[in-house]
Design an enzyme around this catalytic site. Structure first.
Site, short mmCIF file in Angstrom:
data_model
loop_
_atom_site.label_atom_id
_atom_site.label_comp_id
_atom_site.label_asym_id
_atom_site.label_seq_id
_atom_site.Cartn_x
_atom_site.Cartn_y
_atom_site.Cartn_z
N PRO A 1 0.80 -1.24 0.00
CA PRO A 1 0.00 0.00 0.00
C PRO A 1 0.82 1.28 0.00
CG PRO A 1 -0.08 -1.06 2.15
CD PRO A 1 0.62 -2.02 1.23
N LYS A 2 2.14 1.20 0.27
CA LYS A 2 2.93 2.42 0.29
C LYS A 2 3.87 2.54 -0.89
CE LYS A 2 2.67 3.61 5.09
NZ LYS A 2 3.39 3.94 6.30
N ASN A 3 3.55 1.82 -1.95
CA ASN A 3 4.41 1.80 -3.11
C ASN A 3 3.84 2.75 -4.18
OD1 ASN A 3 4.63 0.77 -5.92
ND2 ASN A 3 6.06 -0.67 -5.03
#
Ligand code: ZN
Lengths: 332, 337
Positions: free
Chosen positions: B117-119
């Site tokens: 989710p933080k890419n």
């Protein structure tokens, strides 16, 4: 309702002294002794990794331990026909890595080994009608790229090649009601992006758009009781924010608004006493990214064993001076 | 959907994984080994699977092969490293070239987002697929899923704002913001979203300003030591004719909190700003406003917000200075080095 603040507790077992030699060893062995998995997992950002490592080494006076020729060869191979530079050989060009490459070449005073005209054309081609910049041809817009574009061109002395007024207009349109900046108009204020926007305005000489007292207050609100700085309200402290928040405060001339000693304690606690290198928080695994930002933060905080760093470019001050660049800074 | 989505990861599970170099259907391709960058002088011993997949990926990139099997190969490469932006870019070129149905791609990228989710790359890929499809149907629920795990995920908020703005989906957004603030009243991202919605819909008209002030004061009364709510309050008051000091409700709530013994630094900071504004008004008691502001700065610096002592000392100095020479508007903040 929880009223506890999100923060960490520093224990007395964390390092309290600066482990300079260990950091030099950490950086110079990175990628040599590193287990292969990590090395190939980071190939997509190799160029930035090299910039972090070299800047760290130069700040602590160990640059000669790095093989300059090899790096220059590598950068040459990473330039695409269109002029942009990719993270590694065969990777598509991107503004992030183009800036990293230009920063490395500026440090080595070797800008002529790439095709500068094409590189400038590449950066220019990424500017959008609203003044913003895409990171690459696939069109992701972000204020980070506004910074990359002007930082890169100013290092090359080619700032006039883009529409600077439009570029500034876009960055200013990302300013929020709390005085901070986000990635795009309406996006939440975030210390990393504030750094990019202030850096951009500093390079182009437009800091008068900023409410320096309001933003300075928001930035010093990032300091938590542990001494560490977070990047947004209610987030955990992290060494990389020590850099982004501090550099921003320095650009605004308000660095002394945070409590220096407690931040120094926090940053020193993030060193790995065995391998060297800094991690995001005490006890985590170190990496070159947090290592350069930990060292650069300590430099801004006046650590005499580390060379002065320029807050706008995150490069050694003597390099910025040699290039004759004087990015704008405010004073109180 | 399931059929188009099966990656070779499912065909060959971990134990039965067949390297590309042993696959009959890849016999015609010559792998391209990694050209090592700086630092490692000796060739690095990659994990065999990683090396195999990326050797074949480099080969298809080099020959510009845009085929079903190359699409599959990008999926295997992305499973091993979803941050590799070159693989994503090539995947999009193949999707375009093969004129692929994009609905399965949405499902695929949803799974990738849930795992990473933080890419940046996964979110950007999502956005491009949605742009190609011109269909925002699944985006609000996708971002809600991600935000339910991390309510401050910057990428998710960015994607959500883009969707809402591009496809005019403002309608139920305040409701969603309220729900998030009920869960965590200190969620700065939610407060920011509130501003975003109002700014792009009704705007801060006088009645909206009143409504927002009531909403925010209510939240402050429950949890007063909340930076986000106080910042939002200031944000709303930017649109108030009376500035930050002239609204009856705001004044009343602040004074009541103070009288009840509340010493939250955010409350005190707000009172300082109210005094500062009063000092500049012709009808106010300038001396009294300054006296109170200085007293507040003093307790902030020495008691309630000592970590920011330098900031409060600066505020006190600049307020006192302004009283001496009122023509000096700002306090040196515009001086340039
Ligand atoms: Zn970090």
């Amino acid at each position: 309702m929880a009223t506890l603040m999100k923060d960490i507790i520093l224990s007395s077992s964390h390092p309290k002294e600066l482990l300079l030699q260990k950091h030099a060893d950490f950086i110079s062995s990175y990628g040599v002794n590193k287990d292969e998995y990590e090395y190939c997992m980071t190939e997509y950002l190799r160029m930035s990794g090299v910039y972090w490592g070299l800047t760290a080494m130069e700040l602590i006076g160990n640059l000669e331990r790095i093989n300059k020729q090899e790096i220059l060869e590598f950068i040459k191979l990473c330039q695409d026909d269109a002029g942009g530079i990719g993270a590694s050989v065969g990777h598509d060009p991107h503004l992030l890595y183009t800036l990293s490459a230009v920063q490395i070449l500026s440090m080595y005073d070797a800008l002529d080994i790439v095709n500068v005209d094409r590189l400038v054309q590449y950066v220019k081609s990424l500017q959008q009608p609203d003044g913003s910049f895409c990171g690459d041809k696939w069109g992701e817009v972000d204020t980070r790229f506004s910074f990359c574009a002007v930082a890169c061109l100013s290092l090359l002395g080619k700032l006039e090649e883009i529409d600077v007024e439009k570029a500034v207009e876009f960055v200013v349109s990302c300013m929020n009601f709390d005085g901070g900046f986000g990635s795009r108009p309406g996006s939440e204020s975030h210390a990393g992006l504030i750094y990019c926007c202030l850096g951009m305005l500093s390079i182009t000489g437009h800091l008068h758009y900023v409410d320096a007292d309001l933003l300075g207050w928001w930035l010093c609100e990032r300091q938590l009781p542990s001494g560490g700085l977070n990047g947004r309200p209610e987030k955990l402290p992290d060494v990389c924010y020590s850099w982004w928040v501090l550099a921003s405060l320095r650009i605004l001339g308000r660095l002394h608004w945070i409590r220096r000693e407690s931040l120094v304690t926090f940053v020193l606690a993030c060193q790995d006493p065995e391998t060297g290198g800094f991690s995001d928080r005490p006890g985590d695994l170190p990496d070159p990214f947090h290592t350069i930002f930990g060292l650069a933060a300590l430099s801004l905080l006046g650590e005499p064993a580390i060379k002065p760093v320029n807050p706008t470019y995150c490069m050694p001050q003597h390099v910025v001076d040699r290039l004759g660049l004087r990015p704008q800074k405010l004073t109180l | 959907m399931a059929e188009a989505d099966s990656s070779s990861e499912e065909l060959y599970d971990e134990t039965n994984w067949v390297l590309y170099k042993y696959r009959v259907d890849w016999k015609d391709v010559t792998p391209v080994p990694q050209d090592d960058g700086p630092y490692p002088i000796v060739a690095i011993v990659y994990s065999e699977k990683f090396q195999d997949i990326y050797d074949y990926f480099r080969a298809v990139l080099k020959s510009s092969e845009k085929s079903e099997r190359a699409l599959q190969l990008t999926k295997d490469a992305l499973d091993l490293n979803p941050a590799n932006y070159t693989v994503w870019q090539y995947r999009r070129e193949i999707l375009k070239h093969l004129n692929k149905d994009l609905i399965p791609e949405l499902q695929y990228v949803k799974e990738m987002i849930e795992d990473n989710p933080k890419n940046y790359q996964v979110w950007h890929h999502r956005r491009i697929i949605v742009e190609w499809l011109q269909d925002p149907a699944y985006e609000l629920s996708l971002t809600e899923t991600i935000l339910s795990q991390d309510s401050k995920n910057y990428h998710a908020w960015q994607h959500r704002q883009w969707i809402i703005r591009t496809f005019k989906l403002f309608q139920n957004e305040l409701q969603y913001v309220n729900q998030l603030l009920d869960e965590d009243v200190r969620n700065n991202s939610a407060w920011n979203q509130r501003y975003f919605v109002i700014n792009n819909t009704t705007g801060f008209k006088p009645d909206v300003v009143q409504q927002e002030l009531m909403f925010t004061l209510d939240k402050i009364k429950t949890v007063s030591n909340n930076e986000s709510a106080w910042n939002y309050l200031r944000g709303v008051l930017l649109h108030h004719d009376g500035g930050i000091s002239q609204d009856q409700n705001v004044r009343q709530v602040c004074e009541e909190l103070y009288s009840s013994g509340n010493r939250s630094p955010f409350l005190l900071a707000f009172l300082v700003d109210m005094c500062e504004e009063n000092m500049e008004r012709d009808d106010g008691d300038k001396e009294e406003s300054l006296r109170r502001a200085l007293q507040l700065c003093d307790v902030l610096a020495n008691e309630y917000d000592t970590i920011r002592r330098e900031y409060w000392n600066y505020m006190a100095r600049s307020l006192a200075q302004r009283m001496d020479c009122p023509e000096r508007e700002a306090t040196g903040s515009t001086k340039t080095d």
